[in-house]
Design a protein around this motif. Sequence first.
Motif, PDB file in Angstrom:
ATOM      1  N   LYS A   1      57.955  32.173  60.970  1.00 15.86           N
ATOM      2  CA  LYS A   1      58.680  33.413  61.226  1.00 15.86           C
ATOM      3  C   LYS A   1      60.181  33.180  61.353  1.00 15.86           C
ATOM      4  CE  LYS A   1      58.858  37.342  64.432  1.00 15.86           C
ATOM      5  NZ  LYS A   1      58.255  37.948  65.650  1.00 15.86           N
ATOM      6  N   VAL A   2      60.569  32.098  62.013  1.00 18.55           N
ATOM      7  CA  VAL A   2      61.995  31.864  62.292  1.00 18.55           C
ATOM      8  C   VAL A   2      62.723  31.082  61.193  1.00 18.55           C
ATOM      9  CG1 VAL A   2      61.593  31.929  64.781  1.00 18.55           C
ATOM     10  CG2 VAL A   2      61.585  29.717  63.599  1.00 18.55           C
ATOM     11  N   LYS A   3      61.993  30.337  60.384  1.00 18.64           N
ATOM     12  CA  LYS A   3      62.662  29.519  59.364  1.00 18.64           C
ATOM     13  C   LYS A   3      63.197  30.394  58.229  1.00 18.64           C
ATOM     14  CE  LYS A   3      58.691  28.292  56.437  1.00 18.64           C
ATOM     15  NZ  LYS A   3      59.222  28.818  55.173  1.00 18.64           N
ATOM     16  N   THR A   4      64.210  29.879  57.563  1.00 19.63           N
ATOM     17  CA  THR A   4      64.781  30.581  56.419  1.00 19.63           C
ATOM     18  C   THR A   4      63.759  30.636  55.296  1.00 19.63           C
ATOM     19  OG1 THR A   4      66.966  29.716  57.011  1.00 19.63           O
ATOM     20  CG2 THR A   4      66.705  30.605  54.778  1.00 19.63           C
ATOM     21  N   LYS A   5      63.692  31.760  54.610  1.00 23.07           N
ATOM     22  CA  LYS A   5      62.720  31.938  53.541  1.00 23.07           C
ATOM     23  C   LYS A   5      62.898  30.863  52.473  1.00 23.07           C
ATOM     24  CE  LYS A   5      60.831  35.436  50.430  1.00 23.07           C
ATOM     25  NZ  LYS A   5      60.954  36.829  49.919  1.00 23.07           N
ATOM     26  N   GLY A   6      61.818  30.181  52.149  1.00 21.16           N
ATOM     27  CA  GLY A   6      61.857  29.123  51.149  1.00 21.16           C
ATOM     28  C   GLY A   6      62.163  27.748  51.713  1.00 21.16           C
ATOM     29  N   ALA A   7      62.622  27.698  52.968  1.00 27.53           N
ATOM     30  CA  ALA A   7      62.949  26.421  53.602  1.00 27.53           C
ATOM     31  C   ALA A   7      61.702  25.764  54.178  1.00 27.53           C
ATOM     32  CB  ALA A   7      63.984  26.622  54.704  1.00 27.53           C
ATOM     33  N   ARG A   8      61.768  24.451  54.350  1.00 24.79           N
ATOM     34  CA  ARG A   8      60.639  23.713  54.922  1.00 24.79           C
ATOM     35  C   ARG A   8      60.945  23.218  56.326  1.00 24.79           C
ATOM     36  NH1 ARG A   8      58.877  19.216  50.723  1.00 24.79           N
ATOM     37  NH2 ARG A   8      57.224  18.994  52.277  1.00 24.79           N
ATOM     38  N   THR A   9      62.166  23.460  56.776  1.00 23.23           N
ATOM     39  CA  THR A   9      62.585  23.011  58.104  1.00 23.23           C
ATOM     40  C   THR A   9      63.294  24.139  58.850  1.00 23.23           C
ATOM     41  OG1 THR A   9      64.694  22.202  57.226  1.00 23.23           O
ATOM     42  CG2 THR A   9      62.872  20.618  57.337  1.00 23.23           C
ATOM     43  N   ILE A  10      63.491  23.923  60.153  1.00 23.87           N
ATOM     44  CA  ILE A  10      64.247  24.883  60.962  1.00 23.87           C
ATOM     45  C   ILE A  10      65.444  24.176  61.590  1.00 23.87           C
ATOM     46  CG2 ILE A  10      62.279  26.374  61.487  1.00 23.87           C
ATOM     47  CD1 ILE A  10      62.116  24.999  64.250  1.00 23.87           C
ATOM     48  N   THR A  11      66.519  24.921  61.788  1.00 23.93           N
ATOM     49  CA  THR A  11      67.707  24.389  62.451  1.00 23.93           C
ATOM     50  C   THR A  11      67.533  24.529  63.960  1.00 23.93           C
ATOM     51  OG1 THR A  11      68.812  26.534  62.437  1.00 23.93           O
ATOM     52  CG2 THR A  11      69.124  25.117  60.499  1.00 23.93           C
ATOM     53  N   PHE A  12      68.490  23.995  64.724  1.00 21.04           N
ATOM     54  CA  PHE A  12      68.401  24.114  66.182  1.00 21.04           C
ATOM     55  C   PHE A  12      68.518  25.573  66.612  1.00 21.04           C
ATOM     56  CE2 PHE A  12      70.373  23.890  70.500  1.00 21.04           C
ATOM     57  CZ  PHE A  12      69.257  23.405  71.142  1.00 21.04           C
ATOM     58  N   ALA A  13      69.353  26.348  65.901  1.00 21.60           N
ATOM     59  CA  ALA A  13      69.492  27.772  66.226  1.00 21.60           C
ATOM     60  C   ALA A  13      68.174  28.504  65.999  1.00 21.60           C
ATOM     61  CB  ALA A  13      70.596  28.390  65.373  1.00 21.60           C
ATOM     62  N   GLU A  14      67.476  28.136  64.915  1.00 24.80           N
ATOM     63  CA  GLU A  14      66.173  28.752  64.629  1.00 24.80           C
ATOM     64  C   GLU A  14      65.127  28.270  65.624  1.00 24.80           C
ATOM     65  OE1 GLU A  14      66.691  29.325  59.793  1.00 24.80           O
ATOM     66  OE2 GLU A  14      65.972  27.410  60.596  1.00 24.80           O
ATOM     67  N   PHE A  15      65.282  27.048  66.071  1.00 20.57           N
ATOM     68  CA  PHE A  15      64.397  26.506  67.107  1.00 20.57           C
ATOM     69  C   PHE A  15      64.539  27.311  68.398  1.00 20.57           C
ATOM     70  CE2 PHE A  15      64.361  23.802  70.913  1.00 20.57           C
ATOM     71  CZ  PHE A  15      63.029  23.422  70.937  1.00 20.57           C
TER      72      PHE A  15
END
Length: 208
Positions: free
Chosen positions: A95-109
């Motif tokens: 839900k929080v990760k950028t569409k198409g991305a496989r990882t999340i940033t600290f802000a998304e965390f």
Amino acid sequence: IPVGGAPCSSGDKVHRTCVFSSCRWSSAPSLPTSFLHSSKMSEVENTFRKFAIYGDTSASGNDMTGKNFSKMCKECGVMDGKAVTSTDIDIVFNKVKTKGARTITFAEFQQAMKELCGKRFKGKSPEEALQAVYGLIEGKEPGSMGATKATKVGGVERLTDTSKYTGSHKERFDESGKGKGLAGRQDLTDNSGYVGAYKGAGTYDQKH
């Protein structure tokens, strides 16, 4: 009313709250930023980076895979298997990760923690729940990063107890458990005239 200023007025998106003769801006209904920028938050970010690079020496630590996110939530106690399950973790990650991305940033965390804190700590206010979740995370690191310790439990301890060895293995150690070296591994030639492994060898002359 601020000293030497006009009375506080409220706007559509942002309102000001007068406290002790000074106006403090706060954006409703977002969580207080004072906590998010505290020293505790830097500890949470350190934990995020440690888990982000786990298993990948080339990782920068700036983003985290779903596998490592799940590991972090499990080892830190965010995922308890009851209020928050592995399925909840996967759903929030996607839900929080950028569409198409496989990882999340600290802000998304951080956004993910806001999503999970209400489920993990039901009955608490959003602020209290978020602080409680971050309290579980700060200062932690992946479990296998510490020094490996030899285990002394269960079958391992039994397997290393030389007093319980039998057969040819028993002959390799003395009563104290110290290895006999070459004598314990090879059949050395015995020219004493006694049968091999006879316990009474050398006692005849003492009796007669």
